[in-house]
Design a protein around this motif. Structure first.
Motif, mmCIF file in Angstrom:
data_model
loop_
_atom_site.group_PDB
_atom_site.id
_atom_site.type_symbol
_atom_site.label_atom_id
_atom_site.label_comp_id
_atom_site.label_asym_id
_atom_site.label_seq_id
_atom_site.Cartn_x
_atom_site.Cartn_y
_atom_site.Cartn_z
ATOM 1 N N PRO A 4 23.057 -22.843 -39.201
ATOM 2 C CA PRO A 4 23.880 -23.363 -38.324
ATOM 3 C C PRO A 4 23.023 -24.030 -36.879
ATOM 4 C CG PRO A 4 23.803 -20.902 -38.523
ATOM 5 C CD PRO A 4 23.277 -21.405 -39.638
ATOM 6 N N LYS A 5 21.626 -23.594 -36.939
ATOM 7 C CA LYS A 5 20.864 -23.879 -35.872
ATOM 8 C C LYS A 5 19.993 -25.425 -36.098
ATOM 9 C CE LYS A 5 17.431 -22.282 -32.776
ATOM 10 N NZ LYS A 5 16.219 -21.196 -32.354
ATOM 11 N N THR A 6 19.532 -25.473 -37.517
ATOM 12 C CA THR A 6 18.348 -26.435 -37.778
ATOM 13 C C THR A 6 19.437 -27.695 -38.567
ATOM 14 O OG1 THR A 6 18.100 -25.453 -39.864
ATOM 15 C CG2 THR A 6 16.625 -24.912 -37.881
ATOM 16 N N LYS A 7 20.504 -27.206 -39.110
ATOM 17 C CA LYS A 7 21.331 -28.154 -39.915
ATOM 18 C C LYS A 7 20.783 -28.272 -41.194
ATOM 19 C CE LYS A 7 24.436 -27.757 -36.736
ATOM 20 N NZ LYS A 7 25.676 -27.015 -36.731
ATOM 21 N N LYS A 8 19.633 -27.705 -41.685
ATOM 22 C CA LYS A 8 18.996 -27.847 -42.924
ATOM 23 C C LYS A 8 19.587 -26.934 -44.044
ATOM 24 C CE LYS A 8 14.750 -29.517 -40.745
ATOM 25 N NZ LYS A 8 13.242 -29.186 -40.675
ATOM 26 N N LEU A 9 19.374 -27.283 -45.010
ATOM 27 C CA LEU A 9 19.948 -26.240 -46.286
ATOM 28 C C LEU A 9 18.843 -25.276 -46.637
ATOM 29 C CD1 LEU A 9 21.498 -28.535 -48.848
ATOM 30 C CD2 LEU A 9 22.617 -27.541 -46.840
ATOM 31 N N ARG A 10 19.316 -23.932 -46.746
ATOM 32 C CA ARG A 10 18.472 -23.090 -47.013
ATOM 33 C C ARG A 10 19.226 -21.644 -47.827
ATOM 34 N NH1 ARG A 10 19.211 -18.156 -44.000
ATOM 35 N NH2 ARG A 10 20.410 -18.257 -42.117
ATOM 36 N N LEU A 11 18.165 -20.980 -48.322
ATOM 37 C CA LEU A 11 18.717 -19.765 -49.015
ATOM 38 C C LEU A 11 19.081 -18.641 -47.996
ATOM 39 C CD1 LEU A 11 16.005 -19.488 -51.824
ATOM 40 C CD2 LEU A 11 17.930 -20.687 -52.082
ATOM 41 N N ILE A 12 19.900 -17.676 -48.236
ATOM 42 C CA ILE A 12 19.981 -16.349 -47.546
ATOM 43 C C ILE A 12 18.734 -15.657 -47.716
ATOM 44 C CG2 ILE A 12 22.544 -16.316 -47.775
ATOM 45 C CD1 ILE A 12 22.123 -14.060 -49.781
ATOM 46 N N THR A 13 18.626 -14.847 -46.496
ATOM 47 C CA THR A 13 17.171 -14.163 -46.389
ATOM 48 C C THR A 13 17.527 -12.866 -47.106
ATOM 49 O OG1 THR A 13 17.817 -13.126 -44.381
ATOM 50 C CG2 THR A 13 16.704 -15.336 -44.266
ATOM 51 N N PRO A 14 16.545 -11.762 -47.300
ATOM 52 C CA PRO A 14 16.830 -10.406 -47.770
ATOM 53 C C PRO A 14 17.647 -9.913 -46.927
ATOM 54 C CG PRO A 14 14.674 -11.175 -48.366
ATOM 55 C CD PRO A 14 15.027 -12.172 -47.566
ATOM 56 N N ILE A 15 17.467 -9.987 -45.544
ATOM 57 C CA ILE A 15 18.114 -8.998 -44.389
ATOM 58 C C ILE A 15 19.640 -9.503 -44.687
ATOM 59 C CG2 ILE A 15 18.628 -8.786 -42.151
ATOM 60 C CD1 ILE A 15 15.822 -8.653 -41.745
ATOM 61 N N GLU A 16 19.875 -10.722 -44.715
ATOM 62 C CA GLU A 16 21.225 -11.169 -45.005
ATOM 63 C C GLU A 16 21.746 -10.588 -46.256
ATOM 64 O OE1 GLU A 16 20.899 -15.391 -42.372
ATOM 65 O OE2 GLU A 16 20.361 -15.244 -44.451
ATOM 66 N N SER A 73 20.216 -12.502 -59.731
ATOM 67 C CA SER A 73 19.381 -13.635 -59.525
ATOM 68 C C SER A 73 19.304 -14.453 -58.239
ATOM 69 C CB SER A 73 19.905 -14.414 -60.653
ATOM 70 O OG SER A 73 21.236 -14.937 -60.394
ATOM 71 N N GLU A 74 20.009 -13.785 -57.238
ATOM 72 C CA GLU A 74 20.226 -14.204 -56.012
ATOM 73 C C GLU A 74 18.759 -14.603 -55.586
ATOM 74 O OE1 GLU A 74 21.625 -15.883 -52.768
ATOM 75 O OE2 GLU A 74 23.138 -14.815 -54.165
ATOM 76 N N SER A 75 18.700 -15.879 -54.925
ATOM 77 C CA SER A 75 17.664 -16.602 -54.414
ATOM 78 C C SER A 75 16.584 -17.262 -55.207
ATOM 79 C CB SER A 75 16.580 -15.677 -53.825
ATOM 80 O OG SER A 75 15.581 -14.982 -54.558
ATOM 81 N N SER A 76 16.899 -17.298 -56.704
ATOM 82 C CA SER A 76 16.425 -18.127 -57.866
ATOM 83 C C SER A 76 16.841 -19.537 -57.832
ATOM 84 C CB SER A 76 16.257 -17.431 -59.086
ATOM 85 O OG SER A 76 17.549 -16.943 -59.542
ATOM 86 N N LEU A 77 16.338 -20.318 -58.508
ATOM 87 C CA LEU A 77 16.791 -21.696 -58.599
ATOM 88 C C LEU A 77 17.944 -21.600 -59.480
ATOM 89 C CD1 LEU A 77 16.713 -24.619 -57.640
ATOM 90 C CD2 LEU A 77 14.861 -25.050 -59.248
ATOM 91 N N ASN A 78 19.149 -21.195 -59.225
ATOM 92 C CA ASN A 78 20.291 -21.368 -60.234
ATOM 93 C C ASN A 78 21.424 -21.480 -59.781
ATOM 94 O OD1 ASN A 78 22.028 -18.594 -60.049
ATOM 95 N ND2 ASN A 78 19.806 -17.948 -59.698
ATOM 96 N N ARG A 79 22.423 -21.829 -60.507
ATOM 97 C CA ARG A 79 23.961 -22.023 -59.659
ATOM 98 C C ARG A 79 24.504 -21.112 -58.894
ATOM 99 N NH1 ARG A 79 28.367 -25.240 -61.775
ATOM 100 N NH2 ARG A 79 29.989 -24.223 -61.893
ATOM 101 N N SER A 80 24.242 -19.726 -59.458
ATOM 102 C CA SER A 80 24.935 -18.729 -58.511
ATOM 103 C C SER A 80 24.292 -18.375 -57.344
ATOM 104 C CB SER A 80 24.916 -17.476 -59.617
ATOM 105 O OG SER A 80 23.643 -16.767 -59.743
ATOM 106 N N THR A 81 23.124 -18.714 -56.889
ATOM 107 C CA THR A 81 22.386 -18.483 -55.616
ATOM 108 C C THR A 81 23.189 -19.175 -54.300
ATOM 109 O OG1 THR A 81 20.237 -18.226 -56.595
ATOM 110 C CG2 THR A 81 20.385 -19.034 -54.485
ATOM 111 N N HIS A 82 23.224 -18.251 -53.436
ATOM 112 C CA HIS A 82 23.822 -18.894 -52.210
ATOM 113 C C HIS A 82 22.843 -19.867 -51.632
ATOM 114 C CE1 HIS A 82 26.405 -15.241 -52.712
ATOM 115 N NE2 HIS A 82 27.211 -15.849 -52.005
ATOM 116 N N VAL A 83 23.647 -21.151 -51.145
ATOM 117 C CA VAL A 83 22.702 -22.271 -50.365
ATOM 118 C C VAL A 83 23.676 -22.428 -49.178
ATOM 119 C CG1 VAL A 83 21.970 -24.391 -50.183
ATOM 120 C CG2 VAL A 83 21.637 -23.134 -52.222
ATOM 121 N N ILE A 84 23.115 -22.204 -47.958
ATOM 122 C CA ILE A 84 24.057 -22.545 -46.846
ATOM 123 C C ILE A 84 23.444 -23.472 -45.825
ATOM 124 C CG2 ILE A 84 24.843 -20.299 -46.939
ATOM 125 C CD1 ILE A 84 23.081 -19.785 -44.513
ATOM 126 N N GLU A 85 24.073 -24.023 -45.020
ATOM 127 C CA GLU A 85 23.689 -24.913 -44.250
ATOM 128 C C GLU A 85 23.336 -24.175 -42.638
ATOM 129 O OE1 GLU A 85 25.058 -29.093 -42.869
ATOM 130 O OE2 GLU A 85 25.550 -27.945 -41.278
#
Length: 414
Positions: A338-350, A324-336
């Motif tokens: 490091p360049k923009t300091k904004k919260l985001r999902l991991i990308t498919p390449i990551e 379920s990675e990337s969907s709006l749920n508890r288990s999805t990774h959300v990171i800050e």
């Protein structure tokens, strides 16, 4: 030596094959199978074919419908099979029958017909404890089947991050080998403690702190159905079965510094991966909560769960990635970022890097959501590559001959 011929069941997008081929160019995949039930589009199959281009040996068909005799001969069978209910039923004169749709029985049938010298299987770590109502039964069924097919078995629960990789992903790995293999003759000269500590397959690939004792039991049964109905056992995360005798305990890995999530991040990710205005929803999902619910029987109870890190630290390995990675749920990774300091999902390449796949491996025309699904469903390629290096040594020492009953325990036979 024997040929490094490979059969890959439940192949997904080819994680086993990639890992083994990274360990040696001598590995030759002679047959593979991938089928996503209930889906018109077979994206994982298409991805595999895009990279390996061998549709004649890569079958997109329900494995249960395949005549196992039609599968080419091979020396190594691998597969990351689903965790299911492995119970069996008595069927009178016909013996036992696995629960319909449970894919373990197709693995078992393939082993019975094709008799590969070696087997590597992967499953979730809870396999050893399932089901909760009869702890250890499911793994007991698997061990009993392999014992009847004349294989001895090593197993280990491996957390990829403990051995230097980028994800806290705990999986049960099963290494089975024919009792008529050269490897069996040599390794079984050792006592069980030495096999688990230093001499065995996992000891040579994923070292552990030295153990001084093991728990022992005999896998006694009249039939697989007896195991299904009556067996329970507290398997440790490390073990060995020889001739139906089980040796097991919990081991501690010799830890290696893991790859950190920050080392895998792409530069300048697309704006679509940033959270935008729904951060409060994410905070709720990631936070602790107690919710009163009513069961199907009308019983009231309180559902509770603790909080998890928000955002995820990029100064540690990733958490276990789910489908379920990337969907709006508890288990999805959300990171800050490091360049923009904004919260985001991991990308498919990551996501691919977390699993050890090459960049854009799943960028083969499938929807982006399914790229994440494929990675959540995959295994850590680096773990298989590491196993591959020692498998190469085993295969290089293996003999073509099959030992008969009269000399199978004699080193002079090889």
């Amino acid at each position: 030596m024997i040929d490094k011929t490979l059969c890959e069941l439940f192949a997904g997008v080819g994680g086993f094959r990639i890992g083994l081929e990274q360990s040696s160019t001598e590995w030759q995949t002679v047959w593979a199978n991938q089928w996503e039930p209930g889906r018109k589009s077979q994206h994982a199959y298409d991805c595999y074919c895009k990279h390996f281009g061998e549709k004649d040996i890569y079958v997109n068909q329900d494995i249960s419908s395949i005549n196992k005799a039609d599968i080419p001969d091979h020396n190594l069978l691998v597969g990351g099979f689903p965790c299911q209910d492995y119970s069996v039923a008595r069927t009178g004169a016909k013996g036992i029958q696995g629960k319909k749709g449970v894919l373990w029985w197709d693995i078992r049938d393939t082993i019975e017909v094709k008799k590969p010298k070696f087997i590597i299987l992967e499953n979730v770590d809870r396999l050893l404890k399932s089901p909760a109502s009869q702890r250890g039964r499911d793994f007991g069924v698997i061990l009993a089947c392999l014992n009847e097919l004349e294989y001895d078995v090593e197993w280990r629960v491996i957390n990829a991050a403990d051995y230097g990789y980028a994800q806290k992903r705990r999986r049960t790995f099963i290494f089975g080998y024919s009792r008529k293999s050269t490897y069996s003759i040599s390794v079984n000269l050792e006592n069980p403690l030495n096999i688990i500590n230093t001499a065995g397959f996992f000891a040579n690939t994923f070292p552990i702190e030295k153990l001084i004792s093991l728990h022992e039991t005999i896998l006694k049964y009249d039939s697989i159905a007896d195991i299904s109905e009556n067996f329970r056992y507290d398997f440790g995360n490390t073990g060995f079965m020889k001739g139906g005798k089980i040796y097991t305990t919990n081991s501690i890995p010799v830890y290696e510094e893991p790859i950190l999530l920050r080392d895998l991040l792409v530069e300048n990710p697309d704006e679509k991966y940033f959270l935008g205005d729904n951060i409060e929803k994410w905070k709720y999902l990631k936070g602790s909560k107690k919710i009163e619910r009513i069961s199907k029987t009308g019983h009231k109870y309180v559902f509770s769960e603790g909080s998890i890190s928000f955002p995820d630290s990029i100064n540690s390995p990733a958490r276990t990635m789910l489908t379920s990675e990337s969907s709006l749920n508890r288990s999805t990774h959300v990171i800050e970022d490091p360049k923009t300091k904004k919260l985001r999902l991991i990308t498919p390449i990551e996501a691919e890097r977390i699993q050890g796949f090459p960049d854009d491996w799943t960028n083969t025309g499938m929807p982006e959501k399914f790229r994440y699904f494929c990675m959540g469903n995959a295994l850590v390629v680096n773990v298989i590559e590491r196993m591959g290096y020692y498998l190469n040594e085993i295969f290089n020492k293996e003999k073509f001959i099959d030992l008969d009953d009269s000399n199978e325990n004699s080193l002079e036979a090889i």
